[in-house]
Design an enzyme around this catalytic site. Structure first.
Site, PDB file in Angstrom:
ATOM      1  N   GLU A 151      39.808  57.069 120.450  1.00  0.00           N
ATOM      2  CA  GLU A 151      38.655  57.800 121.460  1.00  0.00           C
ATOM      3  C   GLU A 151      37.360  56.283 121.148  1.00  0.00           C
ATOM      4  O   GLU A 151      37.621  55.956 119.611  1.00  0.00           O
ATOM      5  CB  GLU A 151      38.573  58.843 120.163  1.00  0.00           C
ATOM      6  N   CYS A 198      39.998  60.899 115.873  1.00  0.00           N
ATOM      7  CA  CYS A 198      39.829  60.199 114.802  1.00  0.00           C
ATOM      8  C   CYS A 198      40.474  59.320 114.032  1.00  0.00           C
ATOM      9  O   CYS A 198      41.996  60.765 113.558  1.00  0.00           O
ATOM     10  CB  CYS A 198      39.103  60.871 113.704  1.00  0.00           C
ATOM     11  N   LEU A 219      41.727  57.883 109.811  1.00  0.00           N
ATOM     12  CA  LEU A 219      40.851  57.397 108.587  1.00  0.00           C
ATOM     13  C   LEU A 219      41.571  57.273 107.104  1.00  0.00           C
ATOM     14  O   LEU A 219      43.175  57.362 107.369  1.00  0.00           O
ATOM     15  CB  LEU A 219      40.452  58.934 107.911  1.00  0.00           C
ATOM     16  N   THR A 220      41.326  55.791 106.580  1.00  0.00           N
ATOM     17  CA  THR A 220      42.066  55.719 105.445  1.00  0.00           C
ATOM     18  C   THR A 220      41.355  56.249 104.374  1.00  0.00           C
ATOM     19  O   THR A 220      39.998  55.491 104.872  1.00  0.00           O
ATOM     20  CB  THR A 220      42.977  54.300 105.294  1.00  0.00           C
ATOM     21  N   GLN A 265      42.742  51.810 101.225  1.00  0.00           N
ATOM     22  CA  GLN A 265      42.468  50.812 102.267  1.00  0.00           C
ATOM     23  C   GLN A 265      42.503  49.740 101.834  1.00  0.00           C
ATOM     24  O   GLN A 265      42.085  49.048 100.905  1.00  0.00           O
ATOM     25  CB  GLN A 265      40.831  50.921 102.568  1.00  0.00           C
ATOM     26  N   ARG A 266      42.376  48.801 103.174  1.00  0.00           N
ATOM     27  CA  ARG A 266      41.788  47.225 103.021  1.00  0.00           C
ATOM     28  C   ARG A 266      44.053  46.966 102.404  1.00  0.00           C
ATOM     29  O   ARG A 266      44.246  46.040 101.453  1.00  0.00           O
ATOM     30  CB  ARG A 266      41.074  46.280 102.136  1.00  0.00           C
ATOM     31  N   LYS A 267      44.838  48.184 102.245  1.00  0.00           N
ATOM     32  CA  LYS A 267      45.978  48.242 102.029  1.00  0.00           C
ATOM     33  C   LYS A 267      47.126  47.517 103.339  1.00  0.00           C
ATOM     34  O   LYS A 267      48.732  47.554 102.835  1.00  0.00           O
ATOM     35  CB  LYS A 267      46.519  48.897 100.815  1.00  0.00           C
ATOM     36  N   GLY A 268      46.830  47.657 104.150  1.00  0.00           N
ATOM     37  CA  GLY A 268      47.477  47.705 104.905  1.00  0.00           C
ATOM     38  C   GLY A 268      47.908  48.962 106.360  1.00  0.00           C
ATOM     39  O   GLY A 268      48.526  49.494 107.030  1.00  0.00           O
TER      40      GLY A 268
HETATM   41  N1  ACO Z   1      35.609  44.471 105.447  1.00  0.00           N
HETATM   42  C1  ACO Z   1      36.677  44.229 106.409  1.00  0.00           C
HETATM   43  N2  ACO Z   1      37.538  43.852 107.071  1.00  0.00           N
HETATM   44  C2  ACO Z   1      38.660  44.762 107.064  1.00  0.00           C
HETATM   45  C3  ACO Z   1      37.919  46.535 106.118  1.00  0.00           C
HETATM   46  C4  ACO Z   1      36.246  45.817 105.340  1.00  0.00           C
HETATM   47  N3  ACO Z   1      35.973  47.040 104.797  1.00  0.00           N
HETATM   48  N4  ACO Z   1      38.224  47.374 105.994  1.00  0.00           N
HETATM   49  C5  ACO Z   1      39.551  46.854 107.002  1.00  0.00           C
HETATM   50  N5  ACO Z   1      39.867  45.696 107.340  1.00  0.00           N
HETATM   51  C6  ACO Z   1      40.066  44.810 108.065  1.00  0.00           C
HETATM   52  C7  ACO Z   1      41.777  44.604 107.335  1.00  0.00           C
HETATM   53  O1  ACO Z   1      41.605  43.348 106.648  1.00  0.00           O
HETATM   54  C8  ACO Z   1      43.055  44.024 108.369  1.00  0.00           C
HETATM   55  O2  ACO Z   1      42.655  42.941 109.317  1.00  0.00           O
HETATM   56  P1  ACO Z   1      44.115  42.080 109.003  1.00  0.00           P
HETATM   57  O3  ACO Z   1      45.155  42.506 108.878  1.00  0.00           O
HETATM   58  O4  ACO Z   1      43.906  40.921 110.488  1.00  0.00           O
HETATM   59  O5  ACO Z   1      43.613  41.043 107.955  1.00  0.00           O
HETATM   60  C9  ACO Z   1      42.158  45.143 109.265  1.00  0.00           C
HETATM   61  O6  ACO Z   1      40.872  45.602 109.183  1.00  0.00           O
HETATM   62  C10 ACO Z   1      42.732  46.625 108.932  1.00  0.00           C
HETATM   63  O7  ACO Z   1      43.512  46.447 107.357  1.00  0.00           O
HETATM   64  P2  ACO Z   1      43.823  48.156 107.283  1.00  0.00           P
HETATM   65  O8  ACO Z   1      44.053  48.233 105.526  1.00  0.00           O
HETATM   66  O9  ACO Z   1      45.080  48.289 107.874  1.00  0.00           O
HETATM   67  O10 ACO Z   1      43.613  49.312 107.288  1.00  0.00           O
HETATM   68  P3  ACO Z   1      42.918  49.888 106.303  1.00  0.00           P
HETATM   69  O11 ACO Z   1      44.042  50.848 105.572  1.00  0.00           O
HETATM   70  O12 ACO Z   1      41.390  49.916 105.543  1.00  0.00           O
HETATM   71  O13 ACO Z   1      42.077  51.469 107.597  1.00  0.00           O
HETATM   72  C11 ACO Z   1      40.249  51.902 109.070  1.00  0.00           C
HETATM   73  C12 ACO Z   1      41.369  51.192 108.258  1.00  0.00           C
HETATM   74  C13 ACO Z   1      41.219  53.291 108.894  1.00  0.00           C
HETATM   75  C14 ACO Z   1      39.428  51.875 110.128  1.00  0.00           C
HETATM   76  C15 ACO Z   1      39.711  52.506 107.304  1.00  0.00           C
HETATM   77  O14 ACO Z   1      38.734  51.587 107.172  1.00  0.00           O
HETATM   78  C16 ACO Z   1      39.073  53.961 107.985  1.00  0.00           C
HETATM   79  O15 ACO Z   1      39.163  55.075 107.905  1.00  0.00           O
HETATM   80  N6  ACO Z   1      37.272  52.714 108.065  1.00  0.00           N
HETATM   81  C17 ACO Z   1      36.791  54.703 107.338  1.00  0.00           C
HETATM   82  C18 ACO Z   1      37.221  56.007 109.085  1.00  0.00           C
HETATM   83  C19 ACO Z   1      36.429  55.193 110.028  1.00  0.00           C
HETATM   84  O16 ACO Z   1      36.099  53.931 110.515  1.00  0.00           O
HETATM   85  N7  ACO Z   1      37.136  55.466 110.733  1.00  0.00           N
HETATM   86  C20 ACO Z   1      37.281  54.508 112.170  1.00  0.00           C
HETATM   87  C21 ACO Z   1      36.669  55.186 113.101  1.00  0.00           C
HETATM   88  S1  ACO Z   1      37.841  54.889 114.615  1.00  0.00           S
HETATM   89  C22 ACO Z   1      38.371  56.572 115.342  1.00  0.00           C
HETATM   90  O17 ACO Z   1      38.156  56.914 114.961  1.00  0.00           O
HETATM   91  C23 ACO Z   1      38.899  55.923 116.470  1.00  0.00           C
END
Ligand code: ACO
Ligand code: ZN
Length: 460
Positions: free
Chosen positions: A350, A316, A318-319, A324-327
């Site tokens: 997974e 799993c 999670l950010t 979120q959306r800061k890299g």
């Molecule tokens: N809408 C559109 N694009 C998005 C969004 C959003 N809400 N959130 C992230 N992205 C895109 C970003 O634009 C970026 O792409 P780019 O670099 O090509 O522009 C990419 O996704 C990653 O962005 P980050 O800022 O690095 O990621 P973030 O810190 O937001 O974390 C994560 C991504 C971990 C999936 C987060 O959204 C999260 O925790 N979500 C809830 C839990 C979840 O779904 N986890 C993944 C489950 S799958 C698994 O566990 C194996």
């Protein structure tokens, strides 16, 4: 039970909300928008003479589910559920129990270390019994814990339940958000999904969580009392990476069970599609923190099986929403592949991935593979640069299937004169360089870690 559209009677004009029942589908005004997408009524409650409807927008992620009042319902066109089907539940329900003996008697492994929704709610009796058992154990033990120091963990509920025992009612419960708000350090965060916090925590205006040990309290006073005693200023476990203000802590789910379970519980508020699991022993947790004068603040984490037969390097991920959306998501992903590189393996997250998980992984894979492709030099002067898929896998630790699907998604692979060639268009290259300015990257020199061979150990 799932109600497909074909199971639903023809839509009916119904100008009265009084005939609405759970399972009805109708256009609903989505808060904060001008849209009226089709939604399904999951639950109805009466509060001080007013009716509230918990709705799921059919084509949207469940995190948008919400309580609305009747003004938000367009009752001119209602699809009623058929009488012979269970009401409600047209939405994708949480994955049924993958744990424990199913109908066919097979035992399947947990897919990720999170507490199991269905299992927990599956008969409050099971939960109550387990809680009682734990409380008894505590009373007997030498613990000096006061009311303020409950460790906030829901214990294993004994034998695993089979999927068939999940009743319709339980399904509805676990499909609805049950926590209004959490306060974690400086942040107030609105949860996205159900999480099996103990009953007394549910439906409070806010749950107060210690940002260092992740124990939770009913109100701010209780948390303040906790903070006086809580000496942690960082997650437990070993700090295995530090560069600038970013650190990673490795936590063994067996050695730090309470922390691991509380982390899973917190994560469940934002993760919907995973099977939940009590036993954190088989997992390691990598918590990413940002440091300031008050301590190491959790930003996100990923979990990883100590041994994965399917080459998963993340269970799993999670950010936390304020970050979120800061890299940070890509940084977590990059770190997971860095660990795989140290292990000399390829890995993959997974499945299933969530919508946001898929977006983030696709973006990470594309960026990482393009970086490699743009860095290879031709061997001879008039030669084209050459690289094999296996070499890309070795350099990145990205599993072969994911490399191939990324190249296909980007439309880079062509079959030409008997061989595969990769063509990089100007647009692709430009788009890549635009993204390149992802400032924070993992620096492998700052990772102090030796992989363990968990298979060789008698016990985790
Ligand atoms: N809408 C559109 N694009 C998005 C969004 C959003 N809400 N959130 C992230 N992205 C895109 C970003 O634009 C970026 O792409 P780019 O670099 O090509 O522009 C990419 O996704 C990653 O962005 P980050 O800022 O690095 O990621 P973030 O810190 O937001 O974390 C994560 C991504 C971990 C999936 C987060 O959204 C999260 O925790 N979500 C809830 C839990 C979840 O779904 N986890 C993944 C489950 S799958 C698994 O566990 C194996
Ligand atoms: Zn604490």
């Amino acid at each position: 039970m799932k109600v497909e559209m074909e199971d639903i009677d023809d839509s009916t004009i119904c100008d009265s909300v009084s005939s609405l029942v759970e399972g009805c589908r109708l256009p609903v005004h989505m808060k904060g928008t001008h849209d009226w997408p089709l939604a399904e009524i999951i639950s109805i409650k009466d509060m001080q003479g007013s009716k509230y409807y918990y709705v799921h927008y059919v084509d949207f992620n469940k995190r948008l589910d919400e309580w609305v009042t009747e003004e938000s319902l367009d009752t001119r066109k209602v699809h009623f559920p058929r009488k012979d089907t269970c009401t409600g539940t047209g939405v994708s329900t949480p994955k049924k129990l993958l744990i424990g003996s199913g109908n066919n008697g097979t035992i399947s492994r947990p897919s990720s270390p999170i507490l199991n929704n269905a299992e927990l709610v599956n008969g409050n009796a099971v939960l109550a019994a387990a809680l009682q058992k734990r409380m008894n154990r505590k009373r007997k033990g030498p613990s000096l814990e006061s009311e303020d120091s409950q460790d906030g963990v829901v214990p294993p509920a004994g034998p695993r339940q089979s999927g068939s025992m999940v009743s319709h009612h339980d399904d509805v419960v676990t499909r609805m958000k049950n926590i209004e708000m959490i306060e974690l350090g400086m942040h107030r965060i609105k949860p996205w999904y159900f999480a099996p916090y103990p009953q007394e925590m549910v439906h409070l205006p806010c749950i107060y969580i210690c940002e260092f040990c992740l124990k939770y309290r009913k109100n701010r006073k209780c948390l303040e009392r906790h903070l006086v005693k809580c000496n942690l200023r960082h997650p437990p476990g070993n700090e295995i990476y530090r560069k600038d203000t970013i650190s990673f802590f490795e936590i063994d789910g067996r050695k730090n069970k309470v922390y691991a379970q509380n982390l899973c519980l917190l994560a469940k508020l934002f993760l919907d599609h995973k099977t939940l699991y009590y036993d954190t022993d088989p997992f390691l947790f990598y918590v990413m923190t940002v440091f300031d004068h008050r301590g190491f603040h959790i930003v996100g984490y990923f979990s990883k099986e100590k041994e994965s037969t399917e080459d998963y390097n993340v269970a799993c991920i999670l950010t936390l929403p304020p970050f979120q959306r800061k890299g940070y998501g890509k940084l977590l992903i990059e770190f997971s592949y860095e660990l795989s590189k140290f292990e000399g393996k390829t890995g993959s997250p997974e499945k299933p991935l969530s919508d946001l998980g898929l977006l983030s992984y696709r973006s990470y894979w594309a960026q990482t593979i393009l970086e490699i492709l743009l860095s290879i030099k031709p061997v001879g002067e008039n030669e084209k640069p050459q690289i094999t898929i296996n070499e890309i896998c070795e350099l990145t630790s990205i599993k072969k299937e994911d490399v191939i699907s990324t190249l296909q998604n980007l439309n880079l692979i062509n079959y030409y004169k008997g061989q595969y060639i990769i063509t990089l268009s100007k647009e692709i290259i430009q788009a890549h360089y635009k993204q390149e300015n992802r400032k924070t990257r993992i620096d492998s020199k700052c990772l102090h870690w030796t992989p363990k061979d968990w298979g060789k150990r008698a016990k985790w």
